[in-house]
Design a protein around this motif. Sequence first.
Motif, PDB file in Angstrom:
ATOM      1  N   LEU A  79       0.819  -1.211   0.000  1.00 36.82           N
ATOM      2  CA  LEU A  79       0.000   0.000   0.000  1.00 36.82           C
ATOM      3  C   LEU A  79       0.853   1.261   0.000  1.00 36.82           C
ATOM      4  O   LEU A  79       0.508   2.255  -0.652  1.00 36.82           O
ATOM      5  CB  LEU A  79      -0.942   0.000   1.203  1.00 36.82           C
ATOM      6  CG  LEU A  79      -2.030  -1.078   1.196  1.00 36.82           C
ATOM      7  CD1 LEU A  79      -2.877  -0.978   2.443  1.00 36.82           C
ATOM      8  CD2 LEU A  79      -2.902  -0.963  -0.041  1.00 36.82           C
ATOM      9  N   ASP A  80       1.960   1.254   0.737  1.00 38.80           N
ATOM     10  CA  ASP A  80       2.855   2.412   0.737  1.00 38.80           C
ATOM     11  C   ASP A  80       3.438   2.659  -0.647  1.00 38.80           C
ATOM     12  O   ASP A  80       3.502   3.802  -1.124  1.00 38.80           O
ATOM     13  CB  ASP A  80       4.000   2.204   1.735  1.00 38.80           C
ATOM     14  CG  ASP A  80       3.554   2.433   3.168  1.00 38.80           C
ATOM     15  OD1 ASP A  80       2.390   2.813   3.351  1.00 38.80           O
ATOM     16  OD2 ASP A  80       4.357   2.223   4.079  1.00 38.80           O
ATOM     17  N   SER A  81       3.858   1.574  -1.295  1.00 37.73           N
ATOM     18  CA  SER A  81       4.430   1.688  -2.636  1.00 37.73           C
ATOM     19  C   SER A  81       3.382   2.158  -3.638  1.00 37.73           C
ATOM     20  O   SER A  81       3.678   2.937  -4.550  1.00 37.73           O
ATOM     21  CB  SER A  81       5.004   0.337  -3.083  1.00 37.73           C
ATOM     22  OG  SER A  81       5.992  -0.106  -2.190  1.00 37.73           O
ATOM     23  N   LEU A  82       2.138   1.682  -3.460  1.00 42.03           N
ATOM     24  CA  LEU A  82       1.059   2.116  -4.334  1.00 42.03           C
ATOM     25  C   LEU A  82       0.778   3.597  -4.152  1.00 42.03           C
ATOM     26  O   LEU A  82       0.542   4.324  -5.129  1.00 42.03           O
ATOM     27  CB  LEU A  82      -0.200   1.296  -4.054  1.00 42.03           C
ATOM     28  CG  LEU A  82      -1.433   1.625  -4.907  1.00 42.03           C
ATOM     29  CD1 LEU A  82      -1.134   1.419  -6.391  1.00 42.03           C
ATOM     30  CD2 LEU A  82      -2.622   0.781  -4.477  1.00 42.03           C
ATOM     31  N   GLY A 141       2.004  -9.279  -2.683  1.00 42.66           N
ATOM     32  CA  GLY A 141       2.060  -7.900  -2.208  1.00 42.66           C
ATOM     33  C   GLY A 141       3.471  -7.353  -2.224  1.00 42.66           C
ATOM     34  O   GLY A 141       3.706  -6.205  -2.615  1.00 42.66           O
ATOM     35  N   ILE A 142       4.433  -8.182  -1.826  1.00 36.84           N
ATOM     36  CA  ILE A 142       5.847  -7.767  -1.862  1.00 36.84           C
ATOM     37  C   ILE A 142       6.290  -7.527  -3.296  1.00 36.84           C
ATOM     38  O   ILE A 142       6.975  -6.537  -3.603  1.00 36.84           O
ATOM     39  CB  ILE A 142       6.729  -8.838  -1.195  1.00 36.84           C
ATOM     40  CG1 ILE A 142       6.401  -8.947   0.296  1.00 36.84           C
ATOM     41  CG2 ILE A 142       8.210  -8.503  -1.368  1.00 36.84           C
ATOM     42  CD1 ILE A 142       7.087 -10.098   0.995  1.00 36.84           C
ATOM     43  N   ASN A 149       7.430   0.486  -6.870  1.00 42.16           N
ATOM     44  CA  ASN A 149       8.619   1.292  -6.548  1.00 42.16           C
ATOM     45  C   ASN A 149       9.509   1.499  -7.769  1.00 42.16           C
ATOM     46  O   ASN A 149      10.066   2.587  -7.961  1.00 42.16           O
ATOM     47  CB  ASN A 149       9.427   0.606  -5.438  1.00 42.16           C
ATOM     48  CG  ASN A 149       8.887   0.909  -4.057  1.00 42.16           C
ATOM     49  OD1 ASN A 149       8.313   1.970  -3.833  1.00 42.16           O
ATOM     50  ND2 ASN A 149       9.065  -0.012  -3.134  1.00 42.16           N
ATOM     51  N   SER A 150       9.639   0.465  -8.601  1.00 43.93           N
ATOM     52  CA  SER A 150      10.484   0.566  -9.792  1.00 43.93           C
ATOM     53  C   SER A 150       9.924   1.589 -10.770  1.00 43.93           C
ATOM     54  O   SER A 150      10.654   2.427 -11.309  1.00 43.93           O
ATOM     55  CB  SER A 150      10.600  -0.800 -10.464  1.00 43.93           C
ATOM     56  OG  SER A 150      11.195  -1.746  -9.600  1.00 43.93           O
ATOM     57  N   LEU A 155       9.870   7.190 -13.145  1.00 43.37           N
ATOM     58  CA  LEU A 155       9.173   8.449 -13.423  1.00 43.37           C
ATOM     59  C   LEU A 155       9.841   9.620 -12.713  1.00 43.37           C
ATOM     60  O   LEU A 155       9.915  10.725 -13.264  1.00 43.37           O
ATOM     61  CB  LEU A 155       7.702   8.334 -12.987  1.00 43.37           C
ATOM     62  CG  LEU A 155       6.827   7.377 -13.802  1.00 43.37           C
ATOM     63  CD1 LEU A 155       5.426   7.309 -13.203  1.00 43.37           C
ATOM     64  CD2 LEU A 155       6.749   7.803 -15.261  1.00 43.37           C
ATOM     65  N   GLN A 156      10.333   9.376 -11.499  1.00 44.23           N
ATOM     66  CA  GLN A 156      11.007  10.447 -10.761  1.00 44.23           C
ATOM     67  C   GLN A 156      12.329  10.848 -11.404  1.00 44.23           C
ATOM     68  O   GLN A 156      12.725  12.011 -11.360  1.00 44.23           O
ATOM     69  CB  GLN A 156      11.242   9.996  -9.309  1.00 44.23           C
ATOM     70  CG  GLN A 156       9.975   9.888  -8.489  1.00 44.23           C
ATOM     71  CD  GLN A 156      10.179   9.187  -7.165  1.00 44.23           C
ATOM     72  OE1 GLN A 156      11.312   9.009  -6.716  1.00 44.23           O
ATOM     73  NE2 GLN A 156       9.095   8.775  -6.529  1.00 44.23           N
TER      74      GLN A 156
END
Length: 322
Positions: A79-82, A141-142, A149-150, A155-156
């Motif tokens: 959820l954090d990564s999402l 989920g992992i 994250n990738s 994008l960043q």
Amino acid sequence: MKKFFHSSAAKIIVLLLAVLLVCTLYLSYKTYGNWAFALELRGKKLLAFIFVGVAAAFSTISFQTMTQNHFLTPNILGLDSLYVFIQTLLFFILGGQQLLGKETIGTFLINVLLMVAASIVLSRFLLRKGSNDLFLLLMIGIILGTFFNSISTFLQVVMDPNEYDLLQGKLFASFGNVNSQHLMIAGVLITLLVGFLWMKSATLDVLHLGNDQATSLGVDVPRFQFILLTVISGLIGLSTALVGPVTFLGFIVANMSYQLMGTYRHRDLFLGGSLLSILLLVFGQFLVEQVFQLNTTLSIVIEFGGGLYFVGKIISERKQRG
């Protein structure tokens, strides 16, 4: 009398008094007579601490009961990564200045719904029959967390540096810039979800015995796990969309409440964990503002302390088993 002071009720009373003391200190310290200004500025932060702290405690304790593992937290579902992926994608497509200038209740709820929907889809397809499906869900989920994250990192990298600088403010937990409208909506929704888990405390007590025992005692385990994951995802989604990711908070307060309360009755654990969470957040923010003079942030303190606590718990478990 001695037996009372070792009871869960006495421990909860002591924690409640400590929370009231720390909250009073946080609201009144160095106000210089400007009570109205202090209450307006610090009161909003205090409400955010309460909502996020309660959501973290209830969701993590319930999740660890469901997975039968005290090292796992709901954030393992990705959820954090999402959340990071959604924010990065929106900043990349719409632009940071335009997005920050038009933060509405709709965008807040969209963030929450996207995170909850992702967890519901996983739960729907994977939590069917058999205990192995739950661990398959965690593994996926992992993998999805790594995937999100990738993409976010890519994008960043190609993003405009000014946009990236604005984005960083959204990706770290911040209690200082909480939107008042978002706070009220999140508070109402968190209260409803927490109320549901409170009413299901007896079922969680039974689930703690194991899936087979819970099934033999009349619990529809697959259905209850699906509902439980939906509620947990909602709590994590709301708190993350409100202040940003706080990964280790739930892990710290859940494991501290197990040790402190000395029971597996979920109502006692929920109360103890919630009070511990609020205590840590408010006292941590007091130290950040008054001792460290805002040279660091509460999220960094929590992540650093949580990481040390996590490593220490692993070492302790290995020594006990050895």
